[in-house]
Write a protein that holds these residues in place. Structure first.
Motif, PDB file in Angstrom:
ATOM      1  N   LYS A  90      12.878   2.678  56.158  1.00  0.00           N
ATOM      2  CA  LYS A  90      12.450   1.822  55.052  1.00  0.00           C
ATOM      3  C   LYS A  90      13.347   0.587  55.006  1.00  0.00           C
ATOM      4  N   ASN A  91      12.748  -0.562  54.735  1.00  0.00           N
ATOM      5  CA  ASN A  91      13.518  -1.787  54.567  1.00  0.00           C
ATOM      6  C   ASN A  91      13.674  -2.041  53.071  1.00  0.00           C
ATOM      7  N   VAL A  92      14.907  -1.951  52.592  1.00  0.00           N
ATOM      8  CA  VAL A  92      15.183  -2.114  51.170  1.00  0.00           C
ATOM      9  C   VAL A  92      16.191  -3.251  51.013  1.00  0.00           C
ATOM     10  N   LYS A  93      15.760  -4.343  50.415  1.00  0.00           N
ATOM     11  CA  LYS A  93      16.619  -5.516  50.199  1.00  0.00           C
ATOM     12  C   LYS A  93      17.220  -6.029  51.505  1.00  0.00           C
ATOM     13  N   GLY A  94      16.485  -5.852  52.594  1.00  0.00           N
ATOM     14  CA  GLY A  94      16.985  -6.285  53.888  1.00  0.00           C
ATOM     15  C   GLY A  94      17.839  -5.263  54.609  1.00  0.00           C
ATOM     16  N   VAL A  95      18.075  -4.113  53.982  1.00  0.00           N
ATOM     17  CA  VAL A  95      18.849  -3.033  54.592  1.00  0.00           C
ATOM     18  C   VAL A  95      17.882  -2.026  55.199  1.00  0.00           C
ATOM     19  N   ARG A  96      18.145  -1.640  56.445  1.00  0.00           N
ATOM     20  CA  ARG A  96      17.307  -0.637  57.117  1.00  0.00           C
ATOM     21  C   ARG A  96      17.814   0.753  56.730  1.00  0.00           C
ATOM     22  N   VAL A  97      17.003   1.490  55.980  1.00  0.00           N
ATOM     23  CA  VAL A  97      17.392   2.815  55.505  1.00  0.00           C
ATOM     24  C   VAL A  97      16.604   3.867  56.278  1.00  0.00           C
ATOM     25  N   GLY A  98      17.299   4.677  57.050  1.00  0.00           N
ATOM     26  CA  GLY A  98      16.671   5.778  57.766  1.00  0.00           C
ATOM     27  C   GLY A  98      16.693   7.031  56.919  1.00  0.00           C
ATOM     28  N   ILE A  99      15.531   7.669  56.775  1.00  0.00           N
ATOM     29  CA  ILE A  99      15.414   8.914  56.003  1.00  0.00           C
ATOM     30  C   ILE A  99      14.929   9.997  56.955  1.00  0.00           C
ATOM     31  N   VAL A 100      15.764  11.019  57.165  1.00  0.00           N
ATOM     32  CA  VAL A 100      15.456  12.110  58.090  1.00  0.00           C
ATOM     33  C   VAL A 100      15.285  13.396  57.279  1.00  0.00           C
ATOM     34  N   GLY A 101      14.229  14.154  57.554  1.00  0.00           N
ATOM     35  CA  GLY A 101      13.968  15.396  56.821  1.00  0.00           C
ATOM     36  C   GLY A 101      14.195  16.620  57.682  1.00  0.00           C
ATOM     37  N   PHE A 102      14.657  17.701  57.059  1.00  0.00           N
ATOM     38  CA  PHE A 102      14.810  19.000  57.718  1.00  0.00           C
ATOM     39  C   PHE A 102      14.374  20.099  56.749  1.00  0.00           C
ATOM     40  N   VAL A 103      13.917  21.217  57.305  1.00  0.00           N
ATOM     41  CA  VAL A 103      13.529  22.384  56.508  1.00  0.00           C
ATOM     42  C   VAL A 103      14.292  23.596  57.016  1.00  0.00           C
ATOM     43  N   THR A 104      14.607  24.516  56.116  1.00  0.00           N
ATOM     44  CA  THR A 104      15.267  25.746  56.548  1.00  0.00           C
ATOM     45  C   THR A 104      14.429  26.442  57.617  1.00  0.00           C
ATOM     46  N   PRO A 105      15.064  26.926  58.682  1.00  0.00           N
ATOM     47  CA  PRO A 105      14.305  27.586  59.755  1.00  0.00           C
ATOM     48  C   PRO A 105      13.960  29.039  59.444  1.00  0.00           C
ATOM     49  N   GLY A 106      14.207  29.478  58.205  1.00  0.00           N
ATOM     50  CA  GLY A 106      13.937  30.869  57.863  1.00  0.00           C
ATOM     51  C   GLY A 106      12.488  31.200  57.591  1.00  0.00           C
TER      52      GLY A 106
END
Length: 569
Positions: A172-188
Motif C-alpha cells: 500500500k502507498n500511504v503518504k508516499g510511503v510503501r507499506v508492505g502488509i504480509v499475512g500468516f495463519v496458524t498451521p494448526g
C-alpha cells in the motif's frame, strides 16, 4: 535565437551533476522530499468472531464489545489521521449465532461481518483458522464479497488466481510511503478442521514461510507489517508455556527473533491482549478478542542518507471498548436487518424446562445440561459413550419455554460429531487426560485451584470416579460399563467431535482411530434438533460420574464462583 535563461541554468545544473557523479533520480527525489518527518497510523482488530452489535446473544443482554463500537474508535482515530491503515488478524466470520445463521441458514445476503469490514474500509485481513469452519463455499463467498485482500503467506495452494487464492502480501502507498502488509495463519488447521474444509490448501510453518517471503517484501517496502493469526507460545509476561498447543501453532516470538526485516507484528488467535512489546527490535501488539478493543501503532518515518523512508520510531497501545463508547450509527443501520432475523430465530421455542438450570459447575460435577449434549450426541451417532464438556459454562436455562437461544448456548462452537471405535483402555486414557487438567489435592501452600477450560471432557454411558488425591494418569477409579468393570479390550462406539478427533486439547488418543460415523450438521444443530424432538430438558443429572474428595470439589467450585470470567473460557 536567444537561449532562455531557465534552459541555461538547467544545462549548467545537469552538467554539474554529471561532473560529480550524482544521478538525476537521486537529486530530483532529494529536492521533492519534505525535510520534516512523517507520521503513519495503523489500526488493528483481531478475533472479532462475528460480533457486530454490542450484544451477548446467549445471555440476551448488552455487552461492551462489537464492531459497531469498534467503528466509533476507528472513526475517532481517522479524524486524527485520515490516511490511517486498518487491518485485521482473522477469525472474523464465525463465532456468534448471527455469524452462523448467515453462513448456514440464510446465504442470500452478503456476509454481515464482511459488509461491516467493507463499510469501514479495511485494507487487509489475515485469514484465521475459524474462518474455515463453515467450509470452503462459505469462506469463498465471504472472501469474494470482501473489498480488501485476505492474506496468508504460509498457505501452499493448488489455486493460483480467483477467489480461492490467498495472496501472501499487499503493498500500500500511504503518504508516499510503501507499506508492505504480509499475512500468516496458524498451521494448526489440519489438526482441528474437517479435511473437506481446507481442500486444496496446505499449511507451512510460519517461520519457514516468512524466511522466504519477508525478504521479497522488504525489498519493495519502506515499512513492513505482519498481520498474524498466531500468538505467543509462552506467556509474554511470566514466560509460562501456554498449555494444549500444537507444535508451531503459536509462533509470534519465533517470527520476531528469527526473521529479520519486520517492523511491526499485529497478532491474534490466543484471545489475549498486549499493548506493546519489543523483541529483536520488532514492535508487537495484540488487541482483545470479540471486538473489545483495537490496537493502534504510531510510526514516525524519516529519510535515510539514500533518500528512502525508514522507521525513526514506533509505539503501540490498546484502545478498549467501554460503556462510554457509543455504537456507530452507520454500522448499526447496516446490521439491523441481520440482527432482527437472528433474534427472531433465537427466540423460537423448541422445548420446556420445569427447573432453573445452570452450567456454572458443569465442568466439575455431573449436571443435566451436559447430559443433554451427551444424550444428543449418542442419539445422533448411535454411540455407546459420549465424551463432551460444557463449552460455555455461563449458560442458564430458566423454567418455562426453552428457545433456540438457550439450546445454542449448550454448544457454541462449529464442531461436527465424530463417532470413533475405541477400546476400553483407550477410553480410560482419554478420561485420564481429562482428569489431568485438575490440581492435585491437597493443594500445596500458596497454590490456587486450576480451572480447566473446555478441554476437560467427561463421559456419559459409563460410570466412574475422578480421585484428585491420585497422581495424574491414575485418577480414574471404578470405571464401569453397563454395571460391570470395563474390559480394557472391549470395543465401544464413542461420540466426540472433529476438534478432539484431530488431537485438539491434547487428546492424542483419538488420532487415527476408525471413524464409524460423522455428522454433516454442526453439533449445535444436533442439540437443537434433539430438544425440538424430545421437548423437555431433564432436571436431574444422570449421576454416572463424580469427583472426589468432596473438599477438592468445594474448593474448585469456590474458585469458579469467585472467578466468573472463567465461565466464558
Amino acid at each position: 535565437m536567444k537561449t532562455p535563461r531557465g534552459f541555461l541554468v538547467s544545462t549548467l545544473f545537469f552538467a554539474g551533476l554529471i561532473a560529480t557523479g550524482t544521478s538525476f533520480l537521486e537529486v530530483s527525489s532529494a529536492r521533492r522530499l519534505p525535510a520534516e518527518n512523517l507520521s503513519l497510523t495503523i489500526l488493528d482488530t483481531t478475533d472479532a468472531h462475528g460480533r457486530i452489535e454490542p450484544w451477548d446473544y446467549y445471555a440476551n443482554k448488552p455487552a461492551n464489545l462489537g464492531m459497531a463500537k469498534i467503528a466509533t474508535l476507528i472513526k475517532e482515530a481517522r479524524a486524527e489521521d485520515p490516511d490511517a491503515l486498518l487491518v485485521d488478524c482473522g477469525d472474523t466470520i464465525q463465532g456468534t449465532p448471527l455469524a452462523y445463521y448467515f453462513a448456514e441458514k440464510d446465504t442470500s445476503k452478503p456476509n454481515p461481518m464482511i459488509a461491516v469490514f467493507n463499510l469501514l474500509h479495511y485494507d487487509a485481513m489475515a485469514v484465521g483458522n475459524h474462518d474455515f469452519n463453515f467450509g470452503e463455499d462459505a469462506m469463498w463467498k465471504a472472501k469474494g464479497e470482501s473489498k480488501f485482500p485476505w492474506l496468508a503467506a504460509n498457505i501452499k495452494q493448488t489455486y493460483t488466481q480467483g477467489v480461492p487464492y490467498f495472496p501472501p502480501y499487499v503493498i500500500k502507498n500511504v503518504k508516499g510511503v510503501r507499506v508492505g502488509i504480509v499475512g500468516f495463519v496458524t498451521p494448526g488447521i489440519p489438526h482441528w478442521e474437517i479435511p473437506d474444509h481446507y481442500k486444496g490448501y496446505q499449511f507451512e510453518p510460519i517461520v519457514q514461510a516468512a524466511k522466504r517471503v519477508i525478504p521479497e517484501v522488504r525489498a519493495k517496502a519502506d515499512l513492513l507489517i505482519v498481520i498474524l493469526h498466531s500468538g505467543f507460545y509462552r506467556d509474554p509476561v511470566n514466560g509460562e508455556v501456554w498449555p494444549d498447543q500444537f507444535e508451531g501453532e503459536n509462533a509470534v516470538s519465533n517470527l520476531a527473533e528469527e526473521v529479520p526485516g519486520i517492523d511491526i507484528i499485529f497478532f491474534g488467535h490466543t484471545h489475549s491482549q498486549l499493548p506493546e512489546k519489543f523483541i529483536n527490535g520488532v514492535l508487537l501488539t495484540q488487541p482483545k478478542n470479540w471486538a473489545m478493543a483495537i490496537a493502534r501503532a504510531d510510526v514516525t518515518m524519516t529519510h535515510n542518507a539514500q533518500g528512502r523512508w525508514e522507521v525513526a520510531s514506533k509505539h503501540s497501545r490498546i484502545i478498549p471498548v467501554t460503556a462510554q463508547v457509543a455504537p456507530d450509527p452507520e454500522v448499526t443501520k447496516l446490521a439491523e436487518p441481520y440482527q432482527e432475523e437472528t433474534e427472531k430465530y433465537l427466540d423460537t421455542p423448541i422445548a420446556n424446562s420445569t427447573k432453573d438450570l445452570s452450567g456454572a459447575h458443569a465442568r466439575y460435577e455431573d449436571t443435566p445440561l451436559l447430559d443433554v449434549v451427551q444424550d444428543a450426541e449418542m442419539d445422533a451417532g448411535q454411540a455407546d459413550v459420549s465424551m463432551a464438556t460444557m463449552l460455555y459454562a455461563g449458560v442458564r436455562i430458566p423454567p418455562g419455554p426453552v428457545t433456540v437461544r438457550e439450546a445454542a448456548a449448550l454448544y457454541v462452537y462449529e464442531n461436527t460429531l465424530y463417532v470413533v471405535q475405541m477400546t476400553g483402555a483407550q477410553l480410560k486414557e482419554a478420561l485420564e487426560h481429562s482428569a489431568g487438567f485438575f490440581s492435585q489435592w491437597p493443594l500445596r501452600e500458596g497454590e490456587s485451584e486450576k480451572l480447566p477450560s473446555y478441554n476437560s471432557d467427561q463421559a456419559a454411558g459409563v460410570s466412574y470416579q475422578i480421585d484428585l488425591t491420585r497422581p495424574v494418569g491414575d485418577r480414574i477409579r471404578d470405571l464401569q460399563f453397563h454395571g460391570k468393570p470395563l474390559d480394557p479390550a472391549q470395543t465401544l462406539r464413542v461420540a466426540t467431535n472433529n476438534y478432539r478427533y484431530t488431537g485438539g486439547g491434547g487428546y492424542s488418543v483419538y488420532k487415527g482411530l476408525p471413524v464409524v460415523y460423522r455428522s454433516t450438521k454442526e453439533l449445535r444443530e444436533l442439540v437443537i434438533d434433539y430438544l425440538a424432538r424430545t421437548k423437555t430438558i431433564p432436571t436431574q443429572a444422570a449421576g454416572n460420574w463424580k469427583m472426589i474428595p468432596p473438599e477438592a470439589v468445594a474448593a474448585i467450585e469456590k474458585e469458579s464462583d469467585d472467578n466468573p470470567s472463567a465461565l466464558t473460557k
